[in-house]
Every structure is written in structure tokens, then in C-alpha cells.
Design an enzyme around this catalytic site. Structure first.
Site, PDB file in Angstrom:
ATOM      1  CE  LYS A 125      -3.951  -2.314   0.668  1.00  0.00           C
ATOM      2  NZ  LYS A 125      -3.468  -3.698   0.743  1.00  0.00           N
ATOM      3  NE  ARG A 210      -2.114  -6.646  -9.787  1.00  0.00           N
ATOM      4  CZ  ARG A 210      -2.207  -7.483  -8.753  1.00  0.00           C
ATOM      5  NH1 ARG A 210      -1.832  -8.744  -8.888  1.00  0.00           N
ATOM      6  NH2 ARG A 210      -2.662  -7.046  -7.594  1.00  0.00           N
ATOM      7  NE  ARG A 225      -7.383  -6.609 -10.300  1.00  0.00           N
ATOM      8  CZ  ARG A 225      -6.495  -6.287  -9.375  1.00  0.00           C
ATOM      9  NH1 ARG A 225      -6.096  -7.188  -8.488  1.00  0.00           N
ATOM     10  NH2 ARG A 225      -5.982  -5.076  -9.331  1.00  0.00           N
ATOM     11  NE  ARG A 233     -14.944  -5.808  -1.116  1.00  0.00           N
ATOM     12  CZ  ARG A 233     -15.055  -6.820  -0.254  1.00  0.00           C
ATOM     13  NH1 ARG A 233     -14.055  -7.057   0.587  1.00  0.00           N
ATOM     14  NH2 ARG A 233     -16.125  -7.580  -0.238  1.00  0.00           N
ATOM     15  CG  ASN A 283      -0.400  -5.598  -5.300  1.00  0.00           C
ATOM     16  OD1 ASN A 283      -0.865  -5.803  -4.191  1.00  0.00           O
ATOM     17  ND2 ASN A 283      -1.000  -4.829  -6.202  1.00  0.00           N
TER      18      ASN A 283
END
Length: 317
Positions: A125, A210, A225, A233, A283
Site C-alpha cells: 500500500k 492489474r 477486475r 471492490r 504489489n
């Protein structure tokens, strides 16, 4: 080459979508030998080297018994051609301790991917703070007053814990501030825990993209996504629908700029999350979506990754 995958228990793998499994399958296809363990299996004693109690495995091509294993054995990490750290978050104290053990293994000659110090220095994050030109309005704080001020300014916000994954613990608060106080109390534990707050990005309706970066180079397809129903989400683990699509010129430029900096730090694989044109997370612990992109587009992401891994081990990158 002998490869060690440090990951979650093999018995919990969902092989139809698991990225670590796709790496193993491609590595075995090329003739590499595979072993697996968890972070809890890594140990060190003075006078010796970092070792792990590992499970040598052979992929069977079947389900559900997708692997066969030999008896577990203690092996020095330096004796593997490469050690792939693929443990899923949370990024907690135990994860940090594991990076210290892996860093010691590096000093003894082990090749660890992603590099342990880089994993430790780029929490997923918070890593976006290095790239303010690419992110939307963001606040990192323990203070409930600061969160309330941020909400008053932006009206529609997303709050999330720093150690979550798969959309866990994410809340949206709109202009009416409904339940804001309760959400703050839940996330910051009375000021004891740090929270990330971001302005809500309506572009999430088109998907949380992503973008995979392998050895500094963006993969030519991304996985958008897309949230389903009333869900805010897009995470696949939260029910989002994954739709592969060609990377845009804008996203490629952003990913390349970040990849050029992070790859030399030892981050061979990065999963960049972009909503609209804004980076929301970087990430590095166990980026996923290899299989979804491969199956929908034919772009062989596992092969691209193992190519890069082989080059790294051979010292060509």
C-alpha cells in the site's frame, strides 16, 4: 536448476487460477526441479547457514492430486538455483522476520526473488508514496480527525488497512458520512493502527487494472477486475470479474516508468494496480493474474516470467 518456492500450503492451492502453480508448471516443463516450503520452515543456527525443511515435488497434471512429493529434507537455501518468495500477505512481523532470514541466505550465496530487502522496503500500500505524480488524493494516518478532514474535502472516499489483501477490510464512505466513525474505529483501533484513505475513483466501474511488470517490462495485456452488482471492490477474491485487455499507451508509460526504477532494486515481478489513470497499489509479495491473462489472450505470462528468472540466475539482467 533446482527451484524452491516459499508459499502458502500446497494443499490450499486453487490450481485453476493460482499464479505460483503456473510458475511451477512452466518451470517443470523446462526441466527445472521444484521444491516447496512455508516461511515457518526456514531456519538458521549460528555456525551454519540458512536452511529450510522442503518438500521436493513433481507436478502430476491431475486434479485434485496435482503434485507428488518425496520425503521432506533440510536443504541450504544457497544450494538452490533460485528461491522464489511467494507467500501471500499479510505483511506482518512474521513476514518481515522471514525477509531477514532470506537476506542472510543471500549473504551466504542464495538467489532470492523478489529480493528480501526490496520486499521489506516496498510495502504494497505504501510503496505508491514514491510516485505522487501517478496517484490520486491519498492520506496515510492514524488520526481520526485527519480522516474526517479528508472526507470533508473529497466527500467520497475509500478506507483500507495497510496489511490487507484481496479487498479485505476496504470501505467506501460517500458524502453522507454514514458509519464513518464506526469504520474509523474498526480500522485504526483507537489510533493504534495506520489507515490508508483515498478519494473514490469512479473509473473503478471499468475495472481495477492489474498490470504485471516482469524485470522492468510491462506485460502487453492487463486484467481489468470489474466490480459486480453492488460491490465496490474489483478484487477477484471479492467477486470481481476479470477481463483481459491490451495495455493502454498511458498505462504502459506509467508501468515502464515504475518498472525502470524498481527492477534494479531486485523486484523481478511487480503487480501494479491502476484505476483510470491512477496507481492505487504496487504489489510485490505475490502478484497474481498470470493464468487469467494467459487463458484469455494467449499471452504466455508464466513463460515470460521464467524467461526473466533464467536470465537473472544466469546474470544476464
Amino acid at each position: 536448476m533446482n527451484l524452491l518456492f516459499i508459499a502458502d500450503p500446497l494443499e490450499h492451492f486453487k490450481t485453476y487460477k493460482d499464479t505460483t502453480f503456473s510458475m511451477m508448471r512452466e518451470a517443470q516443463r523446462r526441466g527445472h526441479r521444484i521444491a516447496a516450503c512455508g516461511p515457518q520452515d526456514v531456519h538458521w543456527q549460528s555456525g551454519g547457514v540458512v536452511q529450510a525443511r522442503v518438500r521436493p515435488i513433481q507436478l502430476t497434471g491431475r486434479t485434485p492430486d496435482w503434485f507428488a512429493e518425496e520425503p521432506a529434507q533440510d536443504v541450504a537455501l544457497k544450494d538452490f538455483g533460485a528461491v522464489l518468495m511467494r507467500k501471500d500477505p499479510p505483511f506482518d512481523a512474521e513476514y518481515i522476520y522471514a525477509t531477514h532470514l532470506l537476506e542472510q541466505a543471500e549473504r551466504e550465496g542464495a538467489r532470492v526473488v523478489n529480493k528480501p530487502a526490496a520486499l521489506r522496503n516496498h510495502p504494497e500500500k505504501l510503496a505508491i508514496m514514491e510516485w505522487p505524480q501517478f496517484i490520486g488524493p491519498t492520506l496515510v494516518t492514524r488520526s481520526s480527525d485527519e480522516i474526517r478532514r479528508f472526507h470533508a474535502q473529497h466527500q467520497d472516499i475509500i478506507l483500507k488497512p495497510l496489511d490487507g489483501m484481496g479487498g479485505m477490510g476496504i470501505f467506501r464512505v460517500k458524502a453522507d458520512a454514514l458509519n464513518l466513525g464506526s469504520i474509523i474505529e474498526t480500522l485504526n483501533a483507537g489510533g493504534a493502527q495506520t489507515v490508508m484513505v483515498q478519494r473514490f475513483l469512479p473509473e473503478i466501474a471499468a475495472g481495477d487494472k492489474r498490470i504485471l511488470i516482469i524485470d522492468g517490462e510491462p506485460v502487453p495485456f492487463v486484467l481489468a477486475r470489474i466490480p459486480q452488482g453492488s460491490e465496490v471492490r474489483g478484487n477477484l477474491a471479492a467477486g470481481g470479474k476479470g477481463v483481459a485487455q491490451p495495455i493502454t499507451d498511458s498505462d504502459r508509460a506509467t508501468a515502464a516508468a515504475i518498472g525502470r526504477v524498481l527492477a534494479p532494486r531486485g523486484l523481478l515481478l511487480i503487480g501494479l494496480d491502476i484505476i483510470g489513470t491512477h496507481v492505487t497499489e504496487i504489489n510485490v509479495t505475490s502478484p497474481t493474474c498470470f493464468q487469467e491473462i494467459h487463458e484469455q489472450t494467449g499471452c504466455d505470462v508464466p513463460a515470460l516470467f521464467v524467461d526473466a528468472l533464467e536470465r537473472r540466475v544466469a546474470g544476464r539482467s
